[in-house]
Enzyme design. Structure first.
Site, PDB file in Angstrom:
ATOM      1  CB  VAL A  11      -0.930  -0.005   1.243  1.00 31.33           C
ATOM      2  CG1 VAL A  11      -1.662   1.310   1.394  1.00 31.33           C
ATOM      3  CG2 VAL A  11      -1.907  -1.159   1.163  1.00 31.33           C
ATOM      4  CG  ASP A  30       9.733  -0.816   5.188  1.00 30.94           C
ATOM      5  OD1 ASP A  30       8.580  -0.890   4.731  1.00 30.94           O
ATOM      6  OD2 ASP A  30      10.233  -1.679   5.939  1.00 30.94           O
ATOM      7  CE  LYS A  35       9.431  -4.196   2.033  1.00 31.30           C
ATOM      8  NZ  LYS A  35       8.209  -3.917   2.795  1.00 31.30           N
ATOM      9  CB  THR A 121      -7.072  -2.072   6.297  1.00 31.25           C
ATOM     10  OG1 THR A 121      -6.977  -1.733   4.914  1.00 31.25           O
ATOM     11  CG2 THR A 121      -8.486  -2.517   6.613  1.00 31.25           C
ATOM     12  CG  PHE A 252     -15.903  -8.452  -6.651  1.00 32.40           C
ATOM     13  CD1 PHE A 252     -15.376  -7.538  -7.548  1.00 32.40           C
ATOM     14  CD2 PHE A 252     -15.082  -8.975  -5.675  1.00 32.40           C
ATOM     15  CE1 PHE A 252     -14.047  -7.154  -7.469  1.00 32.40           C
ATOM     16  CE2 PHE A 252     -13.757  -8.590  -5.583  1.00 32.40           C
ATOM     17  CZ  PHE A 252     -13.238  -7.677  -6.479  1.00 32.40           C
ATOM     18  CG  HIS A 254     -15.651 -15.180 -12.212  1.00 33.88           C
ATOM     19  ND1 HIS A 254     -16.070 -15.152 -13.522  1.00 33.88           N
ATOM     20  CD2 HIS A 254     -14.788 -16.210 -12.108  1.00 33.88           C
ATOM     21  CE1 HIS A 254     -15.473 -16.129 -14.180  1.00 33.88           C
ATOM     22  NE2 HIS A 254     -14.683 -16.780 -13.353  1.00 33.88           N
ATOM     23  N   GLY A 260      -9.146 -15.110  -1.478  1.00 41.22           N
ATOM     24  CA  GLY A 260      -7.936 -15.153  -0.658  1.00 41.22           C
ATOM     25  C   GLY A 260      -7.294 -13.779  -0.648  1.00 41.22           C
ATOM     26  CB  CYS A 263      -7.599  -7.217   1.521  1.00 43.93           C
ATOM     27  SG  CYS A 263      -6.089  -6.393   1.013  1.00 43.93           S
TER      28      CYS A 263
HETATM   29  C1  UGA Z   1      -9.299  -6.140  -2.323  1.00 44.31           C
HETATM   30  C2  UGA Z   1     -10.317  -5.106  -2.805  1.00 44.31           C
HETATM   31  O1  UGA Z   1     -10.859  -5.497  -4.077  1.00 44.31           O
HETATM   32  C3  UGA Z   1      -9.673  -3.727  -2.927  1.00 44.31           C
HETATM   33  O2  UGA Z   1     -10.668  -2.765  -3.270  1.00 44.31           O
HETATM   34  C4  UGA Z   1      -9.044  -3.355  -1.572  1.00 44.31           C
HETATM   35  O3  UGA Z   1      -8.387  -2.112  -1.630  1.00 44.31           O
HETATM   36  C5  UGA Z   1      -8.030  -4.422  -1.187  1.00 44.31           C
HETATM   37  O4  UGA Z   1      -8.707  -5.688  -1.100  1.00 44.31           O
HETATM   38  C6  UGA Z   1      -7.445  -4.034   0.150  1.00 44.31           C
HETATM   39  O5  UGA Z   1      -8.174  -4.029   1.133  1.00 44.31           O
HETATM   40  O6  UGA Z   1      -6.280  -3.622   0.195  1.00 44.31           O
HETATM   41  P1  UGA Z   1      -7.373  -7.581  -3.511  1.00 44.31           P
HETATM   42  O7  UGA Z   1      -7.291  -8.340  -2.226  1.00 44.31           O
HETATM   43  O8  UGA Z   1      -6.106  -7.098  -4.130  1.00 44.31           O
HETATM   44  O9  UGA Z   1      -8.299  -6.269  -3.337  1.00 44.31           O
HETATM   45  O10 UGA Z   1      -8.040  -8.542  -4.576  1.00 44.31           O
HETATM   46  P2  UGA Z   1      -9.464  -8.718  -5.280  1.00 44.31           P
HETATM   47  O11 UGA Z   1      -9.324  -8.435  -6.714  1.00 44.31           O
HETATM   48  O12 UGA Z   1     -10.532  -8.004  -4.564  1.00 44.31           O
HETATM   49  O13 UGA Z   1      -9.668 -10.296  -5.109  1.00 44.31           O
HETATM   50  C7  UGA Z   1      -9.743 -10.902  -3.821  1.00 44.31           C
HETATM   51  C8  UGA Z   1     -10.054 -12.372  -3.935  1.00 44.31           C
HETATM   52  O14 UGA Z   1     -11.397 -12.585  -4.392  1.00 44.31           O
HETATM   53  C9  UGA Z   1      -9.168 -13.138  -4.914  1.00 44.31           C
HETATM   54  O15 UGA Z   1      -8.831 -14.376  -4.339  1.00 44.31           O
HETATM   55  C10 UGA Z   1     -10.046 -13.328  -6.138  1.00 44.31           C
HETATM   56  O16 UGA Z   1      -9.708 -14.447  -6.894  1.00 44.31           O
HETATM   57  C11 UGA Z   1     -11.406 -13.479  -5.488  1.00 44.31           C
HETATM   58  N1  UGA Z   1     -12.551 -13.134  -6.368  1.00 44.31           N
HETATM   59  C12 UGA Z   1     -12.716 -11.855  -6.794  1.00 44.31           C
HETATM   60  C13 UGA Z   1     -13.466 -14.119  -6.738  1.00 44.31           C
HETATM   61  O17 UGA Z   1     -13.328 -15.302  -6.363  1.00 44.31           O
HETATM   62  N2  UGA Z   1     -14.527 -13.769  -7.513  1.00 44.31           N
HETATM   63  C14 UGA Z   1     -14.733 -12.498  -7.944  1.00 44.31           C
HETATM   64  O18 UGA Z   1     -15.741 -12.252  -8.646  1.00 44.31           O
HETATM   65  C15 UGA Z   1     -13.801 -11.519  -7.574  1.00 44.31           C
END
Ligand code: UGA
Length: 432
Positions: A11, A30, A35, A121, A252, A254, A260, A263
């Protein structure tokens, strides 16, 4: 305006580099000397599309620098972002010790008015608590303002998300701090991105509620996918038509092997914990977590149904990262699924375009391969676990020829069932 970003992880680094791109002078700090040394050489410590270019350009143009010296970073800057980790504790609550330690350092080193922005967060109530900690720790009573400014960046698309935000959320108590934050994000202001200016508490909750809601959408569609399998419906038809209702939205929805990453799993647990502290059960979020755990077990059952007894069989896994375009293995569904397959007696061959180094630290007895065809060679089944683009255009005839048995288990629904059956695969997806 000079900015100090404390915490150069995912972040902090993305935000720091992108703020420098806006023309601000940013020092990223950091305490991990290795790093910082890497960053000073212009190397990014993790894989994130587009970030290398932003880092390189802004370092060259002198707006972005890196340091291990927190004191110097604090003294030199008027706005200090806290972007350190808030990992989950065993009970699901957030470990705020790093945030607290940084706040104490700021209190110890500041010599004039500062704006302290919590980017990490954190559970609702943290801002108020940190303000108290700082007030208690300040030897001389310098004025400061505390701001909550959560991030909504997705790994793998973080740079793009930074420059095209859906909203900028600023939780603050003073006009001076609000004006400074507006100045920092002035480019978005001019672009008419929505700004939500609110209390610190609302801002903190917006972040947790947003992530919990997105996670809930995923668990919801994963549960509908199971029902689809039982009744012979295609979950993609269901999700597409649901998503056409603007109130629901198509993103979202799918289905897959469960969410995983660093977050959703952490933030959903933290929100349940915050709820408990305030005598509020958060039952929907609890169910979201339970369904997500169960989804990984279901994937194991699905694989076993397709392959029969797993003892002595070789399973070829395509994709290990928790999602494409990242090398992040945190809470990846690949971990319980691969370990579950091994516990049932299977041997594993695996390939991921970016996450193999991280995966090597997690798995034992996995044969890591150079590409998807090496994975297929001699395996009794392919399990597609992460939908990297390069797995969307596989030479399927070649894969079939290399496999011992033509079994393809597509946990991300990348391929069309009819097409795969037509090619002679024993194929299954999720909810189709
Ligand atoms: C998530 C949020 O989408 C961001 O908006 C937020 O800023 C971030 O957390 C955070 O709190 O820092 P991220 O963890 O990078 O982002 O990834 P996502 O794209 O949200 O996917 C999360 C998980 O959900 C993945 O495992 C992905 O495969 C899964 N997923 C996502 C699904 O299984 N189906 C979907 O339709 C979408």
């Amino acid at each position: 305006m000079k900015i100090c970003m404390i915490g150069s992880g995912y972040v902090g680094l993305v935000t720091g580099a992108c703020l420098a791109e806006f023309g601000m002078e940013v020092i990223c700090v950091d305490n991990d000397a290795a790093k910082i040394a890497l960053l000073r050489k212009g190397e990014c410590p993790f894989y994130e599309p587009g970030l290398d270019e932003v880092l390189e350009k802004n370092m060259k143009e002198g707006r972005l620098s890196f340091s291990t010296d927190t004191k110097q970073g604090i003294k030199a800057s008027s706005v200090i972002f806290i972007a350190v980790g808030t990992p989950a504790k065993v009970d699901g609550s957030s470990d705020l010790s790093h945030v607290e330690a940084v706040a104490r350092q700021i209190a110890a080193y500041m010599t004039d008015y500062k704006i302290i922005v919590i980017k990490s967060t954190v559970p609702v109530g943290t801002g108020k608590w940190i303000k108290g900690v700082m007030e208690g720790a300040l030897e001389e009573k310098f004025a400061f303002d505390l701001v909550s400014n959560p991030e909504f960046l997705r790994e793998g698309a973080a740079v793009e998300d930074f420059f095209r935000p859906d909203r900028i959320v600023i939780g603050a108590e003073s006009e001076r701090a609000i004006q400074a934050m507006k100045e920092i994000y002035n480019a978005f202001y001019l672009n008419e991105a929505p700004f939500v200016i609110t209390s610190i508490e609302a801002s903190e909750l917006i972040k947790h509620a947003s992530n919990a809601f997105l996670a809930t959408k995923i668990s919801f569609i994963n549960e509908i996918a199971i029902l689809c399998e039982r009744v012979g419906a295609d979950v993609h038809d269901v999700a597409r038509a649901m998503g056409l209702d603007g109130r629901i939205g198509k993103k979202f929805l799918h289905p897959g092997p469960g969410f995983g990453g660093s977050c959703f799993p952490k933030d959903t647990k933290a929100l349940v914990h915050v709820g408990k502290e305030h005598d509020c059960a958060m039952e929907i979020v609890q169910a979201t977590i339970r369904v997500n755990e169960r989804q990984k077990e279901r994937m194991l059952e699905k694989i076993e149904e397709m392959t029969g007894d797993l003892r002595g069989k070789t399973i070829g896994v395509l994709g290990l990262a928790f999602k494409p375009n990242t090398d992040d293995m945190r809470e990846a569904s690949a971990i319980p699924i691969i370990q579950g397959l091994q516990a049932r007696g299977a041997r594993i061959k695996a390939y991921d375009p970016e996450a193999m180094e991280a995966a090597k630290k997690i798995f034992q007895d996995v044969t890591f391969c150079k590409g998807p065809y090496e994975v297929a060679e001699g395996s009794h089944a392919i399990v597609l676990l992460t939908e990297w683009n390069q797995f969307r255009l596989l030479d399927l005839e070649r894969i079939k020829g290399l496999l011992k048995e033509p079994v393809f288990i597509d946990l991300r629904n990348v391929y069309e069932p009819l097409h795969m059956h037509g090619l002679g695969f024993r194929y299954c997806g999720v909810g189709r």
